[in-house]
Design a protein around this motif. Structure first.
Motif, mmCIF file in Angstrom:
data_model
loop_
_atom_site.group_PDB
_atom_site.id
_atom_site.type_symbol
_atom_site.label_atom_id
_atom_site.label_comp_id
_atom_site.label_asym_id
_atom_site.label_seq_id
_atom_site.Cartn_x
_atom_site.Cartn_y
_atom_site.Cartn_z
ATOM 1 N N ILE A 483 -7.537 40.190 14.158
ATOM 2 C CA ILE A 483 -6.993 39.885 12.750
ATOM 3 C C ILE A 483 -5.368 40.577 12.394
ATOM 4 O O ILE A 483 -4.894 39.994 11.799
ATOM 5 N N ARG A 484 -5.326 41.857 12.951
ATOM 6 C CA ARG A 484 -3.998 42.404 12.780
ATOM 7 C C ARG A 484 -2.927 41.617 13.192
ATOM 8 O O ARG A 484 -2.002 41.494 12.676
ATOM 9 N N THR A 485 -3.077 40.950 14.467
ATOM 10 C CA THR A 485 -1.905 40.017 14.952
ATOM 11 C C THR A 485 -1.837 38.925 14.206
ATOM 12 O O THR A 485 -0.560 38.446 13.661
ATOM 13 N N ILE A 486 -2.910 38.383 13.443
ATOM 14 C CA ILE A 486 -2.639 37.037 12.616
ATOM 15 C C ILE A 486 -2.229 37.652 11.361
ATOM 16 O O ILE A 486 -1.366 36.925 10.633
ATOM 17 N N THR A 524 -5.573 46.323 5.609
ATOM 18 C CA THR A 524 -4.436 45.630 6.457
ATOM 19 C C THR A 524 -4.288 44.225 5.569
ATOM 20 O O THR A 524 -2.930 43.767 5.536
ATOM 21 N N ALA A 525 -5.191 43.392 5.457
ATOM 22 C CA ALA A 525 -5.075 42.223 4.832
ATOM 23 C C ALA A 525 -4.832 42.116 3.479
ATOM 24 O O ALA A 525 -4.593 41.159 2.889
ATOM 25 N N GLU A 526 -5.324 43.268 2.614
ATOM 26 C CA GLU A 526 -5.202 43.224 1.191
ATOM 27 C C GLU A 526 -4.005 42.482 0.518
ATOM 28 O O GLU A 526 -4.289 41.533 -0.500
ATOM 29 N N LYS A 527 -3.130 42.953 0.636
ATOM 30 C CA LYS A 527 -1.671 42.353 0.131
ATOM 31 C C LYS A 527 -1.628 40.893 0.191
ATOM 32 O O LYS A 527 -1.555 40.263 -0.668
ATOM 33 N N ASP A 528 -1.935 40.479 1.464
ATOM 34 C CA ASP A 528 -1.780 38.964 1.761
ATOM 35 C C ASP A 528 -2.875 38.014 1.123
ATOM 36 O O ASP A 528 -2.443 37.162 0.447
ATOM 37 N N LEU A 529 -3.965 38.747 1.043
ATOM 38 C CA LEU A 529 -5.162 37.974 0.378
ATOM 39 C C LEU A 529 -4.916 38.050 -1.091
ATOM 40 O O LEU A 529 -4.987 36.904 -1.665
ATOM 41 N N GLU A 530 -4.297 39.051 -1.691
ATOM 42 C CA GLU A 530 -4.030 39.373 -3.218
ATOM 43 C C GLU A 530 -2.896 37.856 -3.626
ATOM 44 O O GLU A 530 -3.112 37.151 -4.240
ATOM 45 N N ASN A 531 -1.910 38.107 -2.711
ATOM 46 C CA ASN A 531 -0.658 37.067 -2.883
ATOM 47 C C ASN A 531 -1.129 35.828 -2.633
ATOM 48 O O ASN A 531 -0.487 34.790 -3.164
ATOM 49 N N ALA A 532 -2.089 35.397 -1.883
ATOM 50 C CA ALA A 532 -2.701 34.282 -1.714
ATOM 51 C C ALA A 532 -3.530 33.578 -2.730
ATOM 52 O O ALA A 532 -4.101 32.273 -2.717
ATOM 53 N N GLN A 533 -3.743 34.418 -3.539
ATOM 54 C CA GLN A 533 -4.823 34.195 -4.704
ATOM 55 C C GLN A 533 -6.030 33.938 -4.470
ATOM 56 O O GLN A 533 -6.781 32.908 -4.725
ATOM 57 N N LEU A 534 -6.619 34.533 -3.263
ATOM 58 C CA LEU A 534 -7.715 34.218 -3.007
ATOM 59 C C LEU A 534 -8.976 34.313 -3.886
ATOM 60 O O LEU A 534 -9.770 33.394 -4.071
ATOM 61 N N VAL A 535 -9.168 35.434 -4.708
ATOM 62 C CA VAL A 535 -10.109 35.691 -5.873
ATOM 63 C C VAL A 535 -10.158 34.274 -6.808
ATOM 64 O O VAL A 535 -10.928 33.906 -7.040
ATOM 65 N N GLN A 536 -8.825 33.956 -7.172
ATOM 66 C CA GLN A 536 -8.912 32.819 -8.002
ATOM 67 C C GLN A 536 -9.471 31.466 -7.392
ATOM 68 O O GLN A 536 -10.183 30.600 -8.096
ATOM 69 N N ILE A 537 -9.197 31.405 -6.301
ATOM 70 C CA ILE A 537 -9.852 30.205 -5.402
ATOM 71 C C ILE A 537 -11.143 30.202 -5.396
ATOM 72 O O ILE A 537 -11.834 29.241 -5.591
#
Length: 607
Positions: A483-486, A524-537
């Motif tokens: 996950i960290r690598t990705i 680790t992934a928090e910022k990317d998930l936020e930027n990708a608008q996961l919650v809205q999706i």
């Protein structure tokens, strides 16, 4: 020239009371002139207006009819004369003549109609309108069994006429098929196989009709396979073999005919051709090698024909095909790899082949094509490996044989078909193989290439497979390192986008991978998930009535995991999720309804 002008003038004023002799003389003069210079004479005939006169001369009673039809056949060899013949009203009387008994008249009439139809839309329409095809098909039926030279000549002309009539015209081809011309032509081929001209006409007619789906069903009810193979065995000349190949290829697309061809012994003929031509550098031999090996691969596309030739992996055909893979001919390497991919269409065959060392052969082949390799061979060998990796018992064996490493050598490839198969092979190999998934998932070069290919908008297949492999690396390894690598390679946004795919299976794979990320490495992934608008999706997926039950279920599991992060929890609270989720408590799918209750409780506690 003077004689010609005189003859044309006489014909212009000719009436029914003209003596047959004077008429014959004029017609002979025209035929002579046409034999010397067809084009020039045809132009003069057209200008003189004599074509209209011919219409009245085409009567069954007249002794000159055959000569008139012969003249029309000669002038219609010129493209510019075909429409004038139609406009002069020659088609209806010519079609009427098809009903007469005189063989010479029938022969010349068949020629005339055939030539007028050649590449002429107007000619074909006129013959269709006058009902000419029907009469000719009836003639073929009644003459079919006659083997005297005159009858065979007539059969050849009628076959040619139907060919010109229907060439590249689906509607007219369907019409002939509905008239039942196919069984008649197959019968003709069987009876007259000694007559080269007639055989050739039959083959061209078959080639014409075989492209249509409806024809294949009719062909399947005849013994065409047997007749073609019998004919093929007799051929020595390249051109004749090529003609038969041109009929075999479209027919072999039909699974019933594939099996008939195998049973008729076509495969043995093809293997013999391969053996004879493999070391030759003659153009004809190279062409024959390609056609024969391509056709062999096509026969293996049918489940029954493929299984018959596999013979439990003991079949001589299967063994011969195996020997193509180490060959020096790219064409044979390609056909060998494609054949293996076709044999590898069920678990039993795949397991047998892997246990008998096929993997090493394919890896050796790939090795020969790493640097500046042949793309089609790469693609075929990877296809075979991908299929072989489908059965669960084969995965570990193939991984320990080094297949993953062999495949990774093609990461540099810029060819989308190779990229696509490479991704598919790796995805098949790591299915439920945690250790391999972890090893590949920590391979930064691989992950970076996957992220790059996730943006290959011009190649939907490569883009889809890259996303699926990214998700698979996480799902099968369940590894924090992966996950960290990705995350570091920028892969998170692609997994979020994948959750909105039009394919439920891909949506689901993405949501499961995202849930594992949220459970194992949320910080680790928090910022990317936020930027990708996961919650809205996720809100959109849960609100949408069209979302599949498993999508709703996995979206709620993911929401529960995301509220472990403060910024993501705030987003969840700001978006009225409770309202959407409380509605899902009464969902018809019990699992969804239960998860909705659990999620509602979690959200209520957190708020």
């Amino acid at each position: 020239a003077d004689n010609l002008s005189d003859a044309l003038k006489k014909l212009k004023v000719t009436t029914t009371d003209s003596t047959a002799d004077s008429l014959e003389g004029c017609l002979d003069c025209l035929l002579q002139a046409l034999a010397q210079n067809n084009m020039e004479t045809s132009e003069k005939i057209q200008k003189s207006g004599v074509l209209q006169v011919f219409a009245s001369l085409l009567t069954p009673q007249s002794s000159c009819t055959a000569k008139v039809a012969n003249i029309i056949a000669e002038v219609a060899r010129n493209e510019f004369m075909r429409n004038p013949c139609v406009d002069a009203g020659l088609i209806p009387p010519l079609v009427q003549l098809l009903n007469c008994k005189d063989q010479e008249v029938l022969l010349q009439t068949g020629r005339a109609l055939g030539n007028i139809c050649y590449d002429s839309h107007e000619g074909r329409n006129a013959v269709d309108h006058a009902g000419g095809a029907h009469i000719v098909v009836d003639h073929l039926r009644s003459l079919c069994s006659k083997t005297d030279p005159a009858s065979e000549k007539l059969l050849t002309v009628f076959c040619g006429m139907l060919m010109n009539y229907s060439n590249e015209n689906d509607t007219l081809q369907s019409q002939l098929i509905n008239m039942g011309v196919i069984p008649t032509l197959v019968k003709l081929l069987g009876i007259h196989c000694q007559n080269a001209a007639l055989t050739e006409m039959c083959l061209v007619a078959f080639g014409n009709l075989a492209e249509l789906e409806s024809s294949k069903e009719q062909f399947a009810y005849t013994n065409i396979a047997e007749e073609l193979v019998k004919l093929f065995k007799k051929q020595i000349e390249h051109d004749k073999k090529e003609m038969i190949f041109e009929v075999l290829a479209p027919l072999a697309e039909n699974d019933v005919i594939k099996l008939q061809l195998v049973e008729a012994g076509l495969v043995e003929c093809l293997l013999e051709i391969v053996q004879k031509t493999v070391d030759s550098d003659k153009e004809d031999d190279i062409a024959e090698l390609k056609t024969a090996s391509d056709l062999m691969v096509l026969l293996l596309l049918g489940d029954e024909s493929m299984q018959k030739l596999f013979e439990g992996g003991k079949g001589s055909v299967f063994q011969r095909v195996l020997s193509w893979i180490p060959s020096n001919s790219h064409q044979l390497q390609l056909a060998g790899a494609l054949a293996i991919a076709n044999f590898a269409r069920n678990d039993g065959n795949c397991i047998h082949m892997v246990d008998n060392g096929i993997v090493q052969k394919l890896m050796d082949l790939l090795d020969r094509h790493v640097e500046d390799g042949n793309v089609t061979v790469q693609h075929a060998a990877l296809s075979a490996l991908r299929n072989l990796a489908i059965p669960v018992v084969n995965k570990a064996k193939m991984l320990s044989a080094g297949v993953a490493e062999a495949v990774l050598k093609f990461l540099r490839s810029e060819m989308p078909p190779v990229q696509f198969k490479l991704l598919g092979t790796l995805r098949m190999l790591i299915d439920a193989q945690a250790e391999a998934a972890e090893q590949l998932g920590k391979n930064v070069k691989l992950v970076e290439r996957l992220v790059e290919w996730c943006e290959a908008k011009d190649h939907a297949g490569v883009m889809g497979e890259s996303n699926r492999l990214l998700s698979a690396l996480i799902r099968h390894s369940k590894s924090k390192d992966v996950i960290r690598t990705i995350v570091q390679s920028g892969g998170i946004k692609h997994l979020v986008t994948m959750a909105t795919s039009e394919h439920v299976i891909m949506q689901n794979e993405a949501l499961v991978a995202l849930a594992l990320i949220a459970a194992l490495e949320l910080v680790t992934a928090e910022k990317d998930l936020e930027n990708a608008q996961l919650v809205q999706i996720l809100h959109r997926l849960l609100s949408d009535d069209r979302s599949a039950p498993e999508i709703k279920y996995n979206s709620m599991v993911l929401i529960c995991a995301l509220i472990g992060s403060e910024p993501l929890q705030k987003e969840v609270q700001s978006m009225a999720f409770l309202e959407v989720i409380s509605k899902l408590r009464s969902h018809e799918n019990k699992t969804v309804a239960q998860q909705a209750s659990l999620t509602e409780q979690r959200l209520a506690v957190e708020s």
